[in-house]
Motif scaffolding. Sequence first.
Motif, short mmCIF file in Angstrom:
data_model
loop_
_atom_site.label_atom_id
_atom_site.label_comp_id
_atom_site.label_asym_id
_atom_site.label_seq_id
_atom_site.Cartn_x
_atom_site.Cartn_y
_atom_site.Cartn_z
N MET A 1 0.84 -1.18 0.00
CA MET A 1 0.00 0.00 0.00
C MET A 1 0.88 1.24 0.00
SD MET A 1 -3.03 0.98 2.64
CE MET A 1 -2.19 1.86 3.94
N GLU A 2 0.64 2.15 -0.92
CA GLU A 2 1.41 3.38 -0.99
C GLU A 2 0.96 4.37 0.06
OE1 GLU A 2 2.25 5.64 -4.58
OE2 GLU A 2 2.08 3.75 -5.66
N ALA A 3 1.92 5.10 0.59
CA ALA A 3 1.61 6.13 1.58
C ALA A 3 0.88 7.29 0.91
CB ALA A 3 2.89 6.63 2.24
N ARG A 4 -0.06 7.82 1.62
CA ARG A 4 -0.75 9.02 1.15
C ARG A 4 0.07 10.21 1.60
NH1 ARG A 4 -6.88 10.10 2.85
NH2 ARG A 4 -6.08 8.80 4.52
N ILE A 5 0.42 11.12 0.69
CA ILE A 5 1.23 12.29 1.01
C ILE A 5 0.38 13.54 0.78
CG2 ILE A 5 3.29 13.61 0.44
CD1 ILE A 5 4.50 10.93 -0.57
N ILE A 6 0.27 14.34 1.84
CA ILE A 6 -0.52 15.56 1.78
C ILE A 6 0.43 16.72 2.04
CG2 ILE A 6 -2.42 16.85 2.83
CD1 ILE A 6 -3.56 14.04 3.65
N THR A 7 0.55 17.62 1.07
CA THR A 7 1.54 18.70 1.14
C THR A 7 0.88 20.07 1.08
OG1 THR A 7 3.16 17.29 0.03
CG2 THR A 7 3.62 19.64 0.05
N GLY A 8 1.30 20.95 2.01
CA GLY A 8 0.93 22.36 1.95
C GLY A 8 -0.52 22.69 2.15
N ARG A 9 -1.28 21.83 2.79
CA ARG A 9 -2.71 22.10 2.99
C ARG A 9 -2.95 22.76 4.34
NH1 ARG A 9 -6.71 17.40 1.63
NH2 ARG A 9 -8.07 18.89 2.66
N THR A 10 -4.00 23.56 4.40
CA THR A 10 -4.46 24.16 5.65
C THR A 10 -5.78 23.51 6.00
OG1 THR A 10 -3.35 26.25 5.21
CG2 THR A 10 -5.17 26.29 6.79
N ALA A 16 -9.30 17.30 9.33
CA ALA A 16 -8.20 16.37 9.13
C ALA A 16 -8.33 15.05 9.88
CB ALA A 16 -6.89 17.03 9.55
N GLU A 17 -9.22 14.93 10.84
CA GLU A 17 -9.26 13.74 11.70
C GLU A 17 -9.31 12.45 10.89
OE1 GLU A 17 -11.97 11.65 15.15
OE2 GLU A 17 -12.13 13.80 14.86
N ALA A 18 -10.14 12.39 9.88
CA ALA A 18 -10.29 11.16 9.09
C ALA A 18 -9.03 10.84 8.28
CB ALA A 18 -11.48 11.28 8.15
N LEU A 19 -8.15 11.83 8.11
CA LEU A 19 -6.91 11.61 7.34
C LEU A 19 -5.78 11.04 8.17
CD1 LEU A 19 -6.90 14.94 5.30
CD2 LEU A 19 -7.67 12.69 4.55
N PHE A 20 -5.93 11.04 9.51
CA PHE A 20 -4.86 10.55 10.39
C PHE A 20 -4.86 9.03 10.41
CE2 PHE A 20 -5.11 14.68 12.99
CZ PHE A 20 -4.06 15.25 12.28
N THR A 21 -4.47 8.43 9.30
CA THR A 21 -4.39 6.97 9.20
C THR A 21 -2.93 6.56 9.05
OG1 THR A 21 -4.76 7.08 6.81
CG2 THR A 21 -6.70 6.74 8.20
N GLU A 22 -2.63 5.36 9.46
CA GLU A 22 -1.26 4.87 9.44
C GLU A 22 -0.65 5.02 8.05
OE1 GLU A 22 1.35 1.03 10.83
OE2 GLU A 22 -0.82 0.98 11.04
N GLY A 23 0.57 5.56 8.02
CA GLY A 23 1.30 5.72 6.78
C GLY A 23 1.09 7.05 6.08
N THR A 24 0.14 7.86 6.55
CA THR A 24 -0.10 9.16 5.92
C THR A 24 1.02 10.12 6.27
OG1 THR A 24 -2.49 8.84 5.99
CG2 THR A 24 -1.72 11.09 5.69
N GLY A 34 -8.44 22.29 15.49
CA GLY A 34 -8.96 20.92 15.39
C GLY A 34 -9.15 20.27 16.75
N THR A 35 -10.16 19.43 16.86
CA THR A 35 -10.41 18.65 18.07
C THR A 35 -10.08 17.20 17.75
OG1 THR A 35 -12.16 20.16 18.73
CG2 THR A 35 -12.13 18.01 19.81
N PHE A 36 -8.95 16.75 18.31
CA PHE A 36 -8.45 15.40 18.06
C PHE A 36 -8.34 14.65 19.38
CE2 PHE A 36 -6.26 18.36 15.05
CZ PHE A 36 -7.01 18.04 13.92
N THR A 37 -9.40 14.69 20.18
CA THR A 37 -9.35 14.10 21.52
C THR A 37 -9.53 12.59 21.47
OG1 THR A 37 -11.70 14.57 21.82
CG2 THR A 37 -10.16 16.18 22.68
N ALA A 38 -8.81 11.93 22.38
CA ALA A 38 -8.90 10.48 22.57
C ALA A 38 -8.64 9.69 21.28
CB ALA A 38 -10.23 10.09 23.19
N LEU A 39 -7.71 10.16 20.46
CA LEU A 39 -7.36 9.47 19.22
C LEU A 39 -6.04 8.72 19.38
CD1 LEU A 39 -7.97 12.05 16.34
CD2 LEU A 39 -9.35 10.08 16.93
#
Length: 107
Positions: A1-10, A16-24, A34-39
Motif C-alpha cells: 500500500m502506498e503512503a498518502r502524502i498531503i503537502t501544503g494544505r491548511t 483532518a481527523e479522518a486523514l490521520f491513518t497509518e502511513g499518511t 482541530g479537536t483530536f481528543t482520545a485518538l
Amino acid sequence: MEARIITGRTFGKNDAEALFTEGTVFDKCIFRGGTFTALLLHGIILLDCRFTGCDFSLSAFANTVMDGVTFSGCKMSGTSFGERNSSHRLSASFTAVSYTHLTLPTN
C-alpha cells in the motif's frame, strides 16, 4: 500500500481527523482549531507542520515521526508521545500549550 502524502494544505476545525491513518505523510501542513481528543495517531509522519489552538487531550502518538512540528496554544492534557524506538522520532516545539499528565519519550 502506498503512503498518502498531503503537502501544503491548511485544515480547519475538524477537516483532518479522518486523514490521520497509518502511513499518511503530512508535509508543511497547517492545522487550526482541530479537536483530536482520545485518538490513537499511529504511524503518521508530520514534517514541518503547525498545529494552532488544537485539542489533543487524551490522545496518543504511537510510532509517529515528527520533524520540525510546532504546537502552539494547544490542549494536551493526558497526551502521550509514546516510547522512543526506531520508528518514532520527535522533533517538535511547544508554545503556550496547556497540559497535565503529558508523556514524552525518554532516551
